[in-house]
Design a protein around this motif. Structure first.
Motif, PDB file in Angstrom:
ATOM      1  N   THR A   9       0.823  -1.210   0.000  1.00 42.69           N
ATOM      2  CA  THR A   9       0.000   0.000   0.000  1.00 42.69           C
ATOM      3  C   THR A   9       0.856   1.260   0.000  1.00 42.69           C
ATOM      4  O   THR A   9       0.520   2.242  -0.662  1.00 42.69           O
ATOM      5  N   GLY A  10       1.943   1.262   0.712  1.00 40.73           N
ATOM      6  CA  GLY A  10       2.819   2.437   0.765  1.00 40.73           C
ATOM      7  C   GLY A  10       3.362   2.816  -0.595  1.00 40.73           C
ATOM      8  O   GLY A  10       3.431   3.995  -0.947  1.00 40.73           O
ATOM      9  N   ILE A  11       3.729   1.822  -1.384  1.00 40.53           N
ATOM     10  CA  ILE A  11       4.256   2.094  -2.723  1.00 40.53           C
ATOM     11  C   ILE A  11       3.155   2.632  -3.631  1.00 40.53           C
ATOM     12  O   ILE A  11       3.389   3.541  -4.429  1.00 40.53           O
ATOM     13  N   ILE A  12       1.969   2.105  -3.499  1.00 44.22           N
ATOM     14  CA  ILE A  12       0.843   2.597  -4.300  1.00 44.22           C
ATOM     15  C   ILE A  12       0.549   4.056  -3.972  1.00 44.22           C
ATOM     16  O   ILE A  12       0.305   4.874  -4.869  1.00 44.22           O
ATOM     17  N   VAL A  13       0.609   4.428  -2.699  1.00 39.00           N
ATOM     18  CA  VAL A  13       0.374   5.820  -2.286  1.00 39.00           C
ATOM     19  C   VAL A  13       1.449   6.737  -2.866  1.00 39.00           C
ATOM     20  O   VAL A  13       1.148   7.815  -3.393  1.00 39.00           O
ATOM     21  N   VAL A  14       2.702   6.317  -2.802  1.00 37.27           N
ATOM     22  CA  VAL A  14       3.796   7.126  -3.346  1.00 37.27           C
ATOM     23  C   VAL A  14       3.632   7.293  -4.855  1.00 37.27           C
ATOM     24  O   VAL A  14       3.804   8.396  -5.392  1.00 37.27           O
ATOM     25  N   LEU A  15       3.293   6.236  -5.552  1.00 34.18           N
ATOM     26  CA  LEU A  15       3.088   6.323  -7.004  1.00 34.18           C
ATOM     27  C   LEU A  15       1.922   7.251  -7.341  1.00 34.18           C
ATOM     28  O   LEU A  15       1.987   8.010  -8.313  1.00 34.18           O
ATOM     29  N   ALA A  16       0.865   7.206  -6.542  1.00 31.71           N
ATOM     30  CA  ALA A  16      -0.279   8.096  -6.765  1.00 31.71           C
ATOM     31  C   ALA A  16       0.124   9.555  -6.550  1.00 31.71           C
ATOM     32  O   ALA A  16      -0.291  10.438  -7.313  1.00 31.71           O
ATOM     33  N   LEU A  17       0.943   9.828  -5.543  1.00 25.37           N
ATOM     34  CA  LEU A  17       1.407  11.200  -5.302  1.00 25.37           C
ATOM     35  C   LEU A  17       2.308  11.698  -6.436  1.00 25.37           C
ATOM     36  O   LEU A  17       2.196  12.853  -6.861  1.00 25.37           O
ATOM     37  N   VAL A  18       3.178  10.836  -6.923  1.00 22.56           N
ATOM     38  CA  VAL A  18       4.052  11.220  -8.040  1.00 22.56           C
ATOM     39  C   VAL A  18       3.220  11.483  -9.297  1.00 22.56           C
ATOM     40  O   VAL A  18       3.473  12.442 -10.036  1.00 22.56           O
ATOM     41  N   ALA A  19       2.210  10.658  -9.538  1.00 23.79           N
ATOM     42  CA  ALA A  19       1.339  10.867 -10.697  1.00 23.79           C
ATOM     43  C   ALA A  19       0.568  12.180 -10.570  1.00 23.79           C
ATOM     44  O   ALA A  19       0.440  12.933 -11.545  1.00 23.79           O
ATOM     45  N   ALA A  20       0.068  12.481  -9.367  1.00 24.02           N
ATOM     46  CA  ALA A  20      -0.650  13.741  -9.148  1.00 24.02           C
ATOM     47  C   ALA A  20       0.282  14.929  -9.340  1.00 24.02           C
ATOM     48  O   ALA A  20      -0.096  15.942  -9.940  1.00 24.02           O
ATOM     49  N   LEU A  21       1.519  14.813  -8.870  1.00 26.74           N
ATOM     50  CA  LEU A  21       2.508  15.876  -9.060  1.00 26.74           C
ATOM     51  C   LEU A  21       2.810  16.078 -10.544  1.00 26.74           C
ATOM     52  O   LEU A  21       2.891  17.208 -11.023  1.00 26.74           O
ATOM     53  N   ALA A  22       2.957  14.996 -11.283  1.00 23.16           N
ATOM     54  CA  ALA A  22       3.253  15.086 -12.716  1.00 23.16           C
ATOM     55  C   ALA A  22       2.109  15.774 -13.467  1.00 23.16           C
ATOM     56  O   ALA A  22       2.350  16.654 -14.297  1.00 23.16           O
ATOM     57  N   VAL A  23       0.882  15.385 -13.173  1.00 27.03           N
ATOM     58  CA  VAL A  23      -0.269  16.001 -13.852  1.00 27.03           C
ATOM     59  C   VAL A  23      -0.369  17.476 -13.488  1.00 27.03           C
ATOM     60  O   VAL A  23      -0.607  18.330 -14.352  1.00 27.03           O
TER      61      VAL A  23
END
Length: 102
Positions: A9-23
């Motif tokens: 779950t921690g990795i999924i949260v980090v990936l979601a934050l990076v994706a939100a930052l990129a967008v």
């Protein structure tokens, strides 16, 4: 049969934050590019920067925001004239005549 997530779950949260930052950075860069004149971007070609931002996503947006914008020196002009209080009142209510009436 139980279903296991392939990633913790921690990795999924980090990936979601990076994706939100990129967008978010892509949107900020595209809006900034849209609002600028061609002479205010490096190389004077907005289409080139559009391709860089869209095709390179996070790295392209960071490149544009860091290097792609040309900052011109602010123009020095005389400060605007200040009206006196009576000048403001004259603009609001009309000029006074000699009798003290408007």
């Amino acid at each position: 049969m139980t279903y296991q997530t392939p990633l913790p779950t921690g990795i999924i949260v980090v990936l979601a934050l990076v994706a939100a930052l990129a967008v978010t950075l892509d949107i900020v860069a595209l809006v900034d590019l849209y609002r600028r004149k061609p002479e205010e971007v490096l190389f004077g070609n907005k289409w080139l920067w559009l391709a860089v931002i869209v095709l390179m996503s996070l790295i392209g947006a960071i490149l544009y925001l860091a290097q792609g914008r040309v900052h011109s020196a602010p123009s020095v002009s005389a400060p605007p004239e200040r009206d006196s209080t009576s000048g403001i009142a004259d603009k609001l209510y009309g000029r006074r005549n000699g009798t003290g009436q408007r």
